[in-house]
Scaffold this motif. Structure first.
Motif, PDB file in Angstrom:
ATOM      1  N   SER A  64     -34.507  26.307 -13.203  1.00 58.89           N
ATOM      2  CA  SER A  64     -35.241  25.142 -13.679  1.00 58.89           C
ATOM      3  C   SER A  64     -35.564  25.325 -15.160  1.00 58.89           C
ATOM      4  O   SER A  64     -36.019  26.395 -15.571  1.00 58.89           O
ATOM      5  N   ILE A  65     -35.291  24.280 -15.955  1.00 57.48           N
ATOM      6  CA  ILE A  65     -35.642  24.294 -17.373  1.00 57.48           C
ATOM      7  C   ILE A  65     -36.347  22.982 -17.706  1.00 57.48           C
ATOM      8  O   ILE A  65     -36.228  22.003 -16.978  1.00 57.48           O
ATOM      9  N   SER A  66     -37.067  22.966 -18.809  1.00 58.95           N
ATOM     10  CA  SER A  66     -37.762  21.748 -19.224  1.00 58.95           C
ATOM     11  C   SER A  66     -36.766  20.778 -19.857  1.00 58.95           C
ATOM     12  O   SER A  66     -35.683  21.178 -20.301  1.00 58.95           O
ATOM     13  N   ALA A  70     -33.461  21.493 -22.218  1.00 61.10           N
ATOM     14  CA  ALA A  70     -32.162  20.875 -21.925  1.00 61.10           C
ATOM     15  C   ALA A  70     -31.661  20.112 -23.148  1.00 61.10           C
ATOM     16  O   ALA A  70     -30.466  20.118 -23.449  1.00 61.10           O
ATOM     17  N   SER A  71     -32.555  19.474 -23.870  1.00 61.20           N
ATOM     18  CA  SER A  71     -32.183  18.692 -25.053  1.00 61.20           C
ATOM     19  C   SER A  71     -31.833  19.575 -26.243  1.00 61.20           C
ATOM     20  O   SER A  71     -30.844  19.333 -26.935  1.00 61.20           O
ATOM     21  N   LEU A  72     -32.636  20.607 -26.484  1.00 55.76           N
ATOM     22  CA  LEU A  72     -32.476  21.440 -27.678  1.00 55.76           C
ATOM     23  C   LEU A  72     -31.638  22.695 -27.447  1.00 55.76           C
ATOM     24  O   LEU A  72     -31.158  23.305 -28.396  1.00 55.76           O
ATOM     25  N   PRO A  90     -26.649  25.415 -23.687  1.00 56.27           N
ATOM     26  CA  PRO A  90     -26.455  24.658 -24.930  1.00 56.27           C
ATOM     27  C   PRO A  90     -27.300  23.388 -24.983  1.00 56.27           C
ATOM     28  O   PRO A  90     -27.739  22.879 -23.948  1.00 56.27           O
ATOM     29  N   SER A  91     -27.503  22.885 -26.183  1.00 54.03           N
ATOM     30  CA  SER A  91     -28.243  21.631 -26.340  1.00 54.03           C
ATOM     31  C   SER A  91     -27.474  20.503 -25.661  1.00 54.03           C
ATOM     32  O   SER A  91     -26.244  20.516 -25.599  1.00 54.03           O
ATOM     33  N   GLY A  92     -28.207  19.537 -25.141  1.00 54.30           N
ATOM     34  CA  GLY A  92     -27.589  18.399 -24.469  1.00 54.30           C
ATOM     35  C   GLY A  92     -27.189  18.668 -23.031  1.00 54.30           C
ATOM     36  O   GLY A  92     -26.453  17.888 -22.429  1.00 54.30           O
ATOM     37  N   THR A  93     -27.666  19.767 -22.453  1.00 45.94           N
ATOM     38  CA  THR A  93     -27.338  20.096 -21.064  1.00 45.94           C
ATOM     39  C   THR A  93     -27.931  19.036 -20.132  1.00 45.94           C
ATOM     40  O   THR A  93     -29.094  18.673 -20.245  1.00 45.94           O
ATOM     41  N   VAL A 123     -33.419  20.130 -14.259  1.00 44.67           N
ATOM     42  CA  VAL A 123     -34.282  19.782 -15.385  1.00 44.67           C
ATOM     43  C   VAL A 123     -35.592  19.214 -14.856  1.00 44.67           C
ATOM     44  O   VAL A 123     -35.607  18.250 -14.104  1.00 44.67           O
ATOM     45  N   SER A 124     -36.717  19.851 -15.250  1.00 46.71           N
ATOM     46  CA  SER A 124     -38.016  19.367 -14.782  1.00 46.71           C
ATOM     47  C   SER A 124     -38.639  18.435 -15.817  1.00 46.71           C
ATOM     48  O   SER A 124     -38.626  18.711 -16.999  1.00 46.71           O
ATOM     49  N   ILE A 125     -39.166  17.350 -15.309  1.00 44.44           N
ATOM     50  CA  ILE A 125     -39.833  16.338 -16.121  1.00 44.44           C
ATOM     51  C   ILE A 125     -41.330  16.454 -15.846  1.00 44.44           C
ATOM     52  O   ILE A 125     -41.750  16.421 -14.689  1.00 44.44           O
ATOM     53  N   PRO A 126     -42.156  16.582 -16.911  1.00 45.48           N
ATOM     54  CA  PRO A 126     -43.597  16.706 -16.668  1.00 45.48           C
ATOM     55  C   PRO A 126     -44.184  15.430 -16.070  1.00 45.48           C
ATOM     56  O   PRO A 126     -43.760  14.327 -16.405  1.00 45.48           O
ATOM     57  N   GLN A 127     -45.137  15.588 -15.169  1.00 47.41           N
ATOM     58  CA  GLN A 127     -45.787  14.431 -14.553  1.00 47.41           C
ATOM     59  C   GLN A 127     -46.974  13.947 -15.369  1.00 47.41           C
ATOM     60  O   GLN A 127     -47.351  12.789 -15.272  1.00 47.41           O
TER      61      GLN A 127
END
Length: 150
Positions: A64-66, A70-72, A90-93, A123-127
């Motif tokens: 799990s990554i933020s 995932a973007s950077l 890599p960025s853009g994952t 990819v985890s999305i903050p609530q």
């Protein structure tokens, strides 16, 4: 014939899977009337791991990554059969992306080499967001993307 208990040392080969059997020739029951002693078959049970899952000679895991990582892009320490390994993300994952760690799986029983480890990225999305985080994301939303040639 006489019933006795016997303790045997058994070499379990690396890479053996759950449900496979090991055959010990001549270690089974004695035959009637002086015949050849039978073979002993030992069925192997492998306890499952909490984070690693076997898939043939390969190993599968989920990391799990933020969404920021995932973007950077980032480097993530991943658990393998041989210990920790640094995985470059890599960025853009994208969510569900799969990375292959060559040679980090199980040894092949009937051949040479080893399987791989396949790492799936979640990819985890903050609530909940802080005010500062919300403002940063709103600014990101308003920023114009670079024109793409594709």
């Amino acid at each position: 014939r006489e019933v006795t208990d016997q303790t045997l040392d058994v070499e379990v080969p690396a890479g053996i899977a759950d449900g496979q059997a090991i055959r010990l020739s001549g270690k089974g029951s004695a035959a009637q009337r002086g015949g050849i002693t039978g073979d002993l078959f030992i069925k192997i049970h492998v306890d499952p791991d909490e984070t690693l899952r076997r898939d043939g000679d390969d190993v599968r895991s989920i990391e799990s990554i933020s969404f920021v990582d995932a973007s950077l892009g980032t480097t993530k320490s991943v658990t393998t059969l041989a210990g920790e390994h640094e995985l470059e993300i890599p960025s853009g994952t994208q969510p569900g992306a799969e990375f292959r760690l060559a040679g980090k799986g199980f040894p092949r029983l009937q051949g040479s080499g080893t399987g791989d480890q396949l790492v799936t990225v979640e990819v985890s999305i903050p609530q909940k967001l802080s005010k500062q985080q919300r403002e940063a994301l709103e600014a990101f939303r308003q920023a114009k993307p670079k024109k793409s040639l594709f």
